[in-house]
Design a protein around this motif. Structure first.
Motif, PDB file in Angstrom:
ATOM      1  N   LEU A   1       3.616   1.215   0.609  1.00  0.00           N
ATOM      2  CA  LEU A   1       3.030   2.550   0.476  1.00  0.00           C
ATOM      3  C   LEU A   1       2.242   2.691  -0.822  1.00  0.00           C
ATOM      4  O   LEU A   1       1.158   3.289  -0.832  1.00  0.00           O
ATOM      5  N   LYS A   2       2.768   2.141  -1.903  1.00  0.00           N
ATOM      6  CA  LYS A   2       2.059   2.213  -3.188  1.00  0.00           C
ATOM      7  C   LYS A   2       0.708   1.519  -3.095  1.00  0.00           C
ATOM      8  O   LYS A   2      -0.300   2.034  -3.581  1.00  0.00           O
ATOM      9  N   ASP A   3       0.682   0.359  -2.458  1.00  0.00           N
ATOM     10  CA  ASP A   3      -0.581  -0.372  -2.310  1.00  0.00           C
ATOM     11  C   ASP A   3      -1.534   0.348  -1.360  1.00  0.00           C
ATOM     12  O   ASP A   3      -2.715   0.515  -1.665  1.00  0.00           O
ATOM     13  N   LYS A   4      -1.025   0.769  -0.221  1.00  0.00           N
ATOM     14  CA  LYS A   4      -1.874   1.420   0.787  1.00  0.00           C
ATOM     15  C   LYS A   4      -2.495   2.709   0.270  1.00  0.00           C
ATOM     16  O   LYS A   4      -3.649   3.009   0.556  1.00  0.00           O
ATOM     17  N   TYR A   5      -1.724   3.472  -0.511  1.00  0.00           N
ATOM     18  CA  TYR A   5      -2.193   4.774  -0.957  1.00  0.00           C
ATOM     19  C   TYR A   5      -2.568   4.821  -2.438  1.00  0.00           C
ATOM     20  O   TYR A   5      -2.567   5.887  -3.052  1.00  0.00           O
ATOM     21  N   SER A   6      -2.935   3.688  -2.982  1.00  0.00           N
ATOM     22  CA  SER A   6      -3.425   3.676  -4.366  1.00  0.00           C
ATOM     23  C   SER A   6      -4.766   4.409  -4.412  1.00  0.00           C
ATOM     24  O   SER A   6      -5.494   4.474  -3.410  1.00  0.00           O
ATOM     25  N   VAL A   7      -5.092   4.973  -5.549  1.00  0.00           N
ATOM     26  CA  VAL A   7      -6.357   5.687  -5.703  1.00  0.00           C
ATOM     27  C   VAL A   7      -7.520   4.762  -5.359  1.00  0.00           C
ATOM     28  O   VAL A   7      -8.465   5.156  -4.666  1.00  0.00           O
ATOM     29  N   LYS A   8      -7.435   3.528  -5.807  1.00  0.00           N
ATOM     30  CA  LYS A   8      -8.504   2.558  -5.540  1.00  0.00           C
ATOM     31  C   LYS A   8      -8.689   2.347  -4.035  1.00  0.00           C
ATOM     32  O   LYS A   8      -9.820   2.362  -3.529  1.00  0.00           O
TER      33      LYS A   8
END
Length: 168
Positions: free
Chosen positions: A91-98
């Protein structure tokens, strides 16, 4: 009020107004600020005093922008669940600002959006969602106006003035 468990994310109103103006490419005029103050109030902040009395999970944007662990820990406590470490990382990777900025780059306006995530065009501004960006966009008179409109809300949500005399 809604039934069931309620999760509410909130953000410094100065940053909300800045983000709202930037998403529509509006000019920084007094009339524009008035328009976006009304939009903000009508899209949640008029209800925040009543909602704060509910047994809801309130997630402060400034806390989770830099630390997704804050979100997971708060949701685990609120719902009585455990979020697996692998899911947290995913989830952190999928929804990173970038990654969000990349996924919405195909949209040319706020009216266009992804049907799955509901992220819209212009979702990520030139400030990349960074907390405190409204204080960079507005002049001091505009900041004072926005802060005075939401003074009670700042207090209710636990914001305090920092060394730069801004709410965070």
């Amino acid at each position: 009020m809604p039934s069931g468990k309620l999760v509410i994310t909130y953000r410094n109103p100065v940053d909300i107004i800045a983000s709202s103006i930037l998403r529509l490419d509006d000019d920084l005029t007094d009339n524009t600020i008035s328009k976006h103050l009304l939009i903000c109030k009508n899209n949640g902040f008029n209800d925040i005093t009543e909602l704060k009395q509910e047994s809801a999970c309130f997630l402060q944007y400034e806390k989770f922008y830099f630390d997704h662990t804050y979100i997971y820990n708060e949701l685990e406590a609120f719902f009585g669940i455990t979020i697996d470490t692998k899911l947290r990382i995913y989830l952190k990777d999928k929804y990173s600002v970038k990654n969000i900025a990349h996924s919405v780059s195909k949209f040319s306006s706020f009216k266009e959006y992804d049907l799955e995530t509901h992220f819209h065009g212009k979702h990520i501004s030139k400030f990349m969602g960074a907390p405190g960006s409204g204080y960079e966009l507005f002049n001091q008179e505009q900041i004072n106006r926005i802060e005075s409109e939401f003074g009670e809300i700042f207090q209710l949500l636990g914001y305090a003035r920092n060394n730069a005399n801004h709410f965070d």
